[in-house]
Design a protein around this motif. Structure first.
Motif, PDB file in Angstrom:
ATOM      1  N   VAL A 234      93.299  21.147  32.263  1.00  0.00           N
ATOM      2  CA  VAL A 234      93.116  21.590  30.959  1.00  0.00           C
ATOM      3  C   VAL A 234      94.423  22.573  30.443  1.00  0.00           C
ATOM      4  O   VAL A 234      94.622  23.677  31.332  1.00  0.00           O
ATOM      5  CB  VAL A 234      91.683  22.313  30.743  1.00  0.00           C
ATOM      6  CG1 VAL A 234      91.637  22.617  29.052  1.00  0.00           C
ATOM      7  CG2 VAL A 234      90.599  21.311  31.169  1.00  0.00           C
ATOM      8  N   LEU A 235      94.894  22.232  29.613  1.00  0.00           N
ATOM      9  CA  LEU A 235      95.920  23.190  28.879  1.00  0.00           C
ATOM     10  C   LEU A 235      95.450  23.946  27.580  1.00  0.00           C
ATOM     11  O   LEU A 235      94.849  23.490  26.774  1.00  0.00           O
ATOM     12  CB  LEU A 235      97.172  22.569  28.702  1.00  0.00           C
ATOM     13  CG  LEU A 235      97.770  21.862  29.848  1.00  0.00           C
ATOM     14  CD1 LEU A 235      99.188  21.343  29.375  1.00  0.00           C
ATOM     15  CD2 LEU A 235      98.071  22.772  30.828  1.00  0.00           C
ATOM     16  N   ASP A 236      95.548  25.151  27.666  1.00  0.00           N
ATOM     17  CA  ASP A 236      95.302  25.991  26.232  1.00  0.00           C
ATOM     18  C   ASP A 236      96.190  25.684  25.180  1.00  0.00           C
ATOM     19  O   ASP A 236      97.109  24.977  25.357  1.00  0.00           O
ATOM     20  CB  ASP A 236      94.970  27.496  26.676  1.00  0.00           C
ATOM     21  CG  ASP A 236      96.213  28.118  26.746  1.00  0.00           C
ATOM     22  OD1 ASP A 236      97.502  27.729  26.504  1.00  0.00           O
ATOM     23  OD2 ASP A 236      96.199  29.341  27.278  1.00  0.00           O
ATOM     24  N   PRO A 237      95.909  26.157  24.056  1.00  0.00           N
ATOM     25  CA  PRO A 237      97.105  25.626  22.928  1.00  0.00           C
ATOM     26  C   PRO A 237      98.369  26.324  23.020  1.00  0.00           C
ATOM     27  O   PRO A 237      99.182  25.848  22.369  1.00  0.00           O
ATOM     28  CB  PRO A 237      96.158  26.471  21.598  1.00  0.00           C
ATOM     29  CG  PRO A 237      94.713  26.500  22.147  1.00  0.00           C
ATOM     30  CD  PRO A 237      94.792  26.769  23.537  1.00  0.00           C
ATOM     31  N   ASN A 238      98.618  27.188  23.846  1.00  0.00           N
ATOM     32  CA  ASN A 238      99.827  27.673  24.213  1.00  0.00           C
ATOM     33  C   ASN A 238     100.636  26.834  25.550  1.00  0.00           C
ATOM     34  O   ASN A 238     101.801  27.393  25.842  1.00  0.00           O
ATOM     35  CB  ASN A 238      99.722  29.222  24.390  1.00  0.00           C
ATOM     36  CG  ASN A 238      99.485  29.837  23.358  1.00  0.00           C
ATOM     37  OD1 ASN A 238      99.804  29.639  22.065  1.00  0.00           O
ATOM     38  ND2 ASN A 238      98.414  30.917  23.455  1.00  0.00           N
ATOM     39  N   GLY A 239      99.887  25.899  26.043  1.00  0.00           N
ATOM     40  CA  GLY A 239     100.443  25.157  27.162  1.00  0.00           C
ATOM     41  C   GLY A 239     100.031  25.876  28.466  1.00  0.00           C
ATOM     42  O   GLY A 239     100.509  25.327  29.406  1.00  0.00           O
ATOM     43  N   ALA A 240      99.191  27.046  28.718  1.00  0.00           N
ATOM     44  CA  ALA A 240      99.072  27.511  29.824  1.00  0.00           C
ATOM     45  C   ALA A 240      97.738  26.782  30.311  1.00  0.00           C
ATOM     46  O   ALA A 240      96.971  26.358  29.676  1.00  0.00           O
ATOM     47  CB  ALA A 240      98.495  28.979  29.621  1.00  0.00           C
ATOM     48  N   VAL A 241      97.861  26.689  31.791  1.00  0.00           N
ATOM     49  CA  VAL A 241      96.672  26.015  32.630  1.00  0.00           C
ATOM     50  C   VAL A 241      95.582  26.756  32.497  1.00  0.00           C
ATOM     51  O   VAL A 241      95.489  28.028  32.699  1.00  0.00           O
ATOM     52  CB  VAL A 241      97.088  25.701  33.954  1.00  0.00           C
ATOM     53  CG1 VAL A 241      96.029  25.115  34.771  1.00  0.00           C
ATOM     54  CG2 VAL A 241      98.287  24.848  34.151  1.00  0.00           C
ATOM     55  N   VAL A 242      94.417  26.136  32.078  1.00  0.00           N
ATOM     56  CA  VAL A 242      92.902  26.840  31.991  1.00  0.00           C
ATOM     57  C   VAL A 242      92.444  26.722  33.337  1.00  0.00           C
ATOM     58  O   VAL A 242      92.367  25.608  34.070  1.00  0.00           O
ATOM     59  CB  VAL A 242      92.223  26.398  30.984  1.00  0.00           C
ATOM     60  CG1 VAL A 242      90.810  26.897  31.145  1.00  0.00           C
ATOM     61  CG2 VAL A 242      92.814  26.361  29.505  1.00  0.00           C
ATOM     62  N   ASP A 243      91.924  27.749  33.724  1.00  0.00           N
ATOM     63  CA  ASP A 243      91.317  27.692  35.380  1.00  0.00           C
ATOM     64  C   ASP A 243      89.886  27.186  35.006  1.00  0.00           C
ATOM     65  O   ASP A 243      89.168  27.668  34.345  1.00  0.00           O
ATOM     66  CB  ASP A 243      91.330  29.193  35.801  1.00  0.00           C
ATOM     67  CG  ASP A 243      91.011  29.211  37.206  1.00  0.00           C
ATOM     68  OD1 ASP A 243      90.769  28.326  38.041  1.00  0.00           O
ATOM     69  OD2 ASP A 243      90.072  30.270  37.596  1.00  0.00           O
ATOM     70  N   ILE A 244      89.755  26.258  35.766  1.00  0.00           N
ATOM     71  CA  ILE A 244      88.274  25.585  35.964  1.00  0.00           C
ATOM     72  C   ILE A 244      87.699  25.410  37.157  1.00  0.00           C
ATOM     73  O   ILE A 244      88.522  25.546  38.234  1.00  0.00           O
ATOM     74  CB  ILE A 244      88.218  24.124  35.244  1.00  0.00           C
ATOM     75  CG1 ILE A 244      89.087  23.223  35.983  1.00  0.00           C
ATOM     76  CG2 ILE A 244      88.527  24.376  33.488  1.00  0.00           C
ATOM     77  CD1 ILE A 244      89.099  21.746  35.145  1.00  0.00           C
ATOM     78  N   PRO A 245      86.400  25.198  37.583  1.00  0.00           N
ATOM     79  CA  PRO A 245      86.074  25.282  39.010  1.00  0.00           C
ATOM     80  C   PRO A 245      86.422  24.220  39.520  1.00  0.00           C
ATOM     81  O   PRO A 245      86.733  23.115  39.073  1.00  0.00           O
ATOM     82  CB  PRO A 245      84.328  25.334  38.549  1.00  0.00           C
ATOM     83  CG  PRO A 245      83.920  25.679  37.072  1.00  0.00           C
ATOM     84  CD  PRO A 245      85.459  25.363  36.492  1.00  0.00           C
ATOM     85  N   ALA A 246      86.383  24.116  40.901  1.00  0.00           N
ATOM     86  CA  ALA A 246      87.020  23.146  41.757  1.00  0.00           C
ATOM     87  C   ALA A 246      86.196  21.999  41.616  1.00  0.00           C
ATOM     88  O   ALA A 246      86.635  20.833  41.719  1.00  0.00           O
ATOM     89  CB  ALA A 246      87.175  23.458  43.047  1.00  0.00           C
ATOM     90  N   SER A 247      84.804  22.198  41.321  1.00  0.00           N
ATOM     91  CA  SER A 247      83.949  20.867  41.152  1.00  0.00           C
ATOM     92  C   SER A 247      84.210  20.197  39.893  1.00  0.00           C
ATOM     93  O   SER A 247      83.632  18.974  39.826  1.00  0.00           O
ATOM     94  CB  SER A 247      82.315  21.358  41.118  1.00  0.00           C
ATOM     95  OG  SER A 247      82.181  22.462  40.238  1.00  0.00           O
TER      96      SER A 247
END
Length: 853
Positions: A234-247
């Motif tokens: 997942v990338l936020d609107p600025n292109g940065a990676v969104v941290d999501i759980p490993a699961s």
């Protein structure tokens, strides 16, 4: 399926022929989707149906059967795959498909995507032939009508109700019948071992501080494929990676549906234009095999938002509200209805969509209603609405008719709706799903059985059994597949019938149609949400010259000019509204065009300003929006469109734009009846009057669509129209335009009755007007203007205009080319210096005109 690029072959190289002939001819070059009129036109076999009266000369096409075929070879990478699938994005409409002579599909719905497994039929190392036989939709619909019985409808013929095909193809009151057929959307060969057939990013932001995400991926795989996994990025609107759980990042495939759930804290939400940013997250879903080899990537841009339709009772008025909240913020909807952009849909291109939706944005619109007599629009339409911040009111494809309910028809409809929602449900622009357009109106018109108190859900024993479709069948599917978007049974619908102004939405056609009210009466014709209303006007002279080649036909009452107007009784109705309101300077075509366009602009301006006034804030949002009929045309005609087929805005486009600005001013003139026992009484205005014989007052209010209070100074000047002299100025008043509501500034300003007076108001911040409004005596035809001088200077990028006295309806025409101007059809007062921006060059051939010039 949603295909990976290395396993997809888009089929091209179509040939076509009339079914009872032998000669195959090439379809349009290098296209993957086409329709027979487009191919006949490209090959010079029919005349352009939009020119002169040529539409009459192509009607035979729709009564014939047609065949298409092409050859293809499976690409090398496809040969190595286990599964071979043909995906038909759209077949128009009654079609039998064969592959290498073997029948693989019979289709009967223009709106459905068909997927056919051809693994055991396709030749992997040889040429394959795909052929499609299209029956005449008009003849097939009539055959079905003989079996299932005739219904009731407005526009077209009753047989159209039997066909799941764009209904406007049978002809409407703004377009000729063009009975298309063909592979109108692309056909693809998809080769895969395992793939993602659907990815749904389900979003829940009921709590705007946290977004709950559930990415539901549907996996299709050959039985021999094991160890699959789905990975999410997942990338936020600025292109940065969104941290999501490993699961959630990696999920093993154990069945056909894979769910990846996670939360996004403090999400950047998507808002409609004018209320916030149009933030879009990128969701990248990848399918891997047991050796972590990438099989397919699906990428979606999705906005996170919560939309609700608020229908709550009022304390001080009858009925309930009808307005939208997005992320908890009430949004006044100012927009337009959308019909298909072309009578031959395959000729409406991606750049066309972008151009037209940008026009809506340039016109300060924040909602578009996709009308139910066309088709579910192309993906690019909804993606652009996501990007631009345009809310979409989406009708299901039923319009102005009583549709059948026999089992096969309903099964077909259910498939259609499921396919449509699977395709559209990731688009954050969707704000409402509506069951139909005006089908309840048809039921009322033909006195069908519609007991509004009957909520049983089973109407099969009545002659309006389609109620079950709209009130039971469709909402169940929507609740299952699109639970985050409100559902509305029809448009108009609510309360005590379709004309109830206190509940639900209304289509207000008592101006132009119906009782043909004076347009100055819009204020008492409004409702909780007006989803259709309009006024006709002619397109520009340039547009007539583009569609009429015989210059001797370029006059208002000519056969060809009349032919390019499909509205019943338009001669009487258009003349009524023009003659009632506008002084016509001449009956040549150019003057008549100006008169109709000025009248339409004045008409729509009244409607927008009167109804927007009733957005008074929490628990007093008496009117939630106004959606004009219509933004666009599907062919060159005189119609209710505010922009003509060629993309040339009418003066009404700019009137709507001015009334839909974030900060605006409204004014209205109230007549006072003669004194009764020494008391003045304000009467309901019942239309244009010569106000010189009456006392009257003027109300002034401000509207603010932004979410911040705006302090400003209100300036009001009073001019005598004929002499142009300023006879009074009110003392400057410090005002506050309250956030997201209407603020009343002046109530019942008394105006002298011995002369015809125009009142000009503006709100000023830092000595610059941020909104203006003028209230002119009605009707405009009684006014007399003398010694008016409008000066304009031409610069690269803009035009500057000034006037010595009040001037009405200034129209700028750039003769040598088409240029989109940011404003047109405006008034000028002596205090003004008007700057109109656009792609203007100092060398352009520019002329101006104004009312009674």
């Amino acid at each position: 399926m949603t295909e990976a690029s290395n396993s997809v072959l888009v089929l091209k190289g179509w040939q076509y022929k009339q079914a009872d002939t032998t000669e195959w001819k090439p379809a349009r070059k290098d296209v993957s989707a086409t329709q027979v009129q487009a191919d006949l036109l490209a090959n010079g076999e029919i005349p352009d149906p939009f020119i002169n009266r040529n539409a009459c000369d192509i009607q035979w096409v729709g009564d014939k059967d047609w065949e298409y075929k092409l050859q293809f070879t499976v690409p090398v990478e496809g040969i190595k795959k286990s599964n071979q699938v043909l995906v038909f994005e759209g077949l128009d409409t009654f079609a039998t498909v064969k592959l290498n002579g073997a029948e693989i599909l019979t289709a009967d719905n223009m709106f459905v995507k068909y997927t056919v497994d051809v693994t055991d039929k396709v030749k992997l190392n040889k040429s394959n032939e795909l052929s499609i036989y299209f029956k005449s939709a008009s003849l097939e619909a009539r055959r079905l009508e003989k079996i299932h019985g005739s219904g009731y409808c407005f526009n077209g013929e009753t047989a159209r109700l039997q066909a799941r095909k764009a209904q406007y193809g049978w002809g409407w009151d703004w377009g000729d019948s063009v009975m298309t057929c063909g592979p109108w959307r692309p056909v693809k060969l998809v080769s895969y071992d395992a793939g993602l057939s659907d990815v749904y990013v389900k979003v829940d932001v009921a709590d705007t501080k946290k977004a709950k995400i559930d990415i539901q991926s549907t996996v299709e795989a050959a039985s021999v494929v094991k160890g699959l996994s789905v990975e999410t990025k997942v990338l936020d609107p600025n292109g940065a990676v969104v941290d999501i759980p490993a699961s959630a990042k990696k999920v093993a495939v154990t069945g056909s549906l894979v769910s990846s759930k996670f939360d996004i804290s403090s999400p950047a939400l998507w808002y409609p234009r004018g209320t916030g940013e149009q933030s879009l997250y990128t969701f990248e879903t990848s399918l891997y095999d047991a050796h972590h080899k990438l099989l397919q990537v699906n990428t979606k841009k999705v906005g996170l938002r919560h939309v609700e339709l608020v229908q709550e009772p009022f304390e001080d008025e009858e009925g309930t509200s009808f307005f939208f909240k997005v992320n908890g913020i009430p949004v006044y909807c100012s927009g337009s209805n959308w019909i298909p952009g072309h009578s031959i849909p395959c000729l409406f291109t991606e750049p066309d969509y972008k151009k037209w939706l940008q026009l809506a944005i340039d016109g300060n619109q924040n909602m578009i209603r996709v009308w139910g007599g066309g088709y579910y629009e192309e993906d690019i339409f909804y993606s652009e609405c996501d990007r631009l911040g345009i809310m979409v009111w989406q009708d299901f494809m039923f319009a102005c008719g009583i549709y059948p309910t026999y089992p096969e028809f309903i099964a077909n409809v259910c498939t259609e709706v499921e396919v449509a929602l699977h395709r559209l449900r990731n688009h954050c622009c969707l704000a409402l799903l509506a069951g139909n357009n005006e089908d309840y109106c048809v039921a009322e018109s033909f006195n069908l059985e519609w007991n509004r108190e009957d909520k049983s859900g089973d109407y099969s024993k009545t002659n309006f059994s389609a109620r079950t479709t709209y009130e039971v069948t469709l909402p169940k599917i929507c609740e299952k597949l699109q639970p985050d978007v409100p559902y509305h049974p029809g448009s108009p619908w609510g309360g005590n019938g379709t004309s109830d102004k206190t509940v639900g939405d209304i289509h207000q056609w008592n101006v132009w149609h119906g009782s043909q009210e004076k347009y100055q009466n819009w204020y008492k014709l409004g409702g909780r949400f007006v989803s259709e209303f309009g006024m006709e006007a002619l397109p520009s002279l340039k547009s007539y010259r583009d569609c009429i080649t015989d210059s001797s036909e370029l006059y208002p009452q000519s056969e060809y000019v009349d032919f390019h107007n499909k509205a019943e009784g338009f001669e009487r109705r258009l003349a009524l509204y023009v003659i009632e309101n506008i002084k016509v300077q001449g009956m040549d075509l150019e003057n008549w065009i100006y008169a109709t366009q000025l009248m339409q602009a004045e008409c729509l301006s009244y409607a927008y300003k009167c109804w927007r006034r009733r957005w008074y804030g929490d628990h007093k949002r008496y009117t939630g929006g106004a959606i004009v009929w219509q933004l666009n045309d599907c062919m060159p005609v005189a119609s209710w469109a505010i922009v003509d087929y060629y993309g040339r805005p009418k003066l009404s486009f700019y009137a709507v734009k001015r009334e839909s600005t974030a900060i605006g001013l409204g004014m209205y003139r109230n007549e006072i009846v003669p004194k009764i026992e020494g008391v003045n009484v304000v009467a309901e205005n019942d239309g244009p009057h010569d106000y010189s014989n009456h006392d009257y007052t003027v109300d002034i209010w401000g509207v603010n669509a932004s979410l911040k209070d705006t302090p400003a100074t209100l300036l009001v000047d009073v001019y005598e129209v004929e002499s142009g002299k300023k006879i009074n100025s009110l003392k400057p008043q410090e005002v506050v335009l309250k956030a997201n509501q209407t603020s009343e500034f002046v109530k019942a300003l008394e105006i002298p009755n011995d002369k015809k007076i125009v009142v000009y108001s503006r709100v000023v911040v830092d000595k610059k007007p941020i909104a203006t409004a003028a209230d002119w005596p009605q009707p405009l035809k009684y006014l007399k203007f003398s010694d008016r001088k409008v000066k304009f200077e031409l610069f690269d990028g803009y035009i500057k205009l000034t006037a010595n006295k009040p001037v009405k309806g200034v129209e700028i025409t750039i003769k040598n080319r088409d240029v989109f101007l940011q404003d047109n059809g405006f008034d000028i007062f002596p205090t003004d210096e008007i700057i109109v921006k656009g792609d203007i060059k100092k060398t352009d051939d520019v002329s101006i005109r104004y009312y009674q010039m």
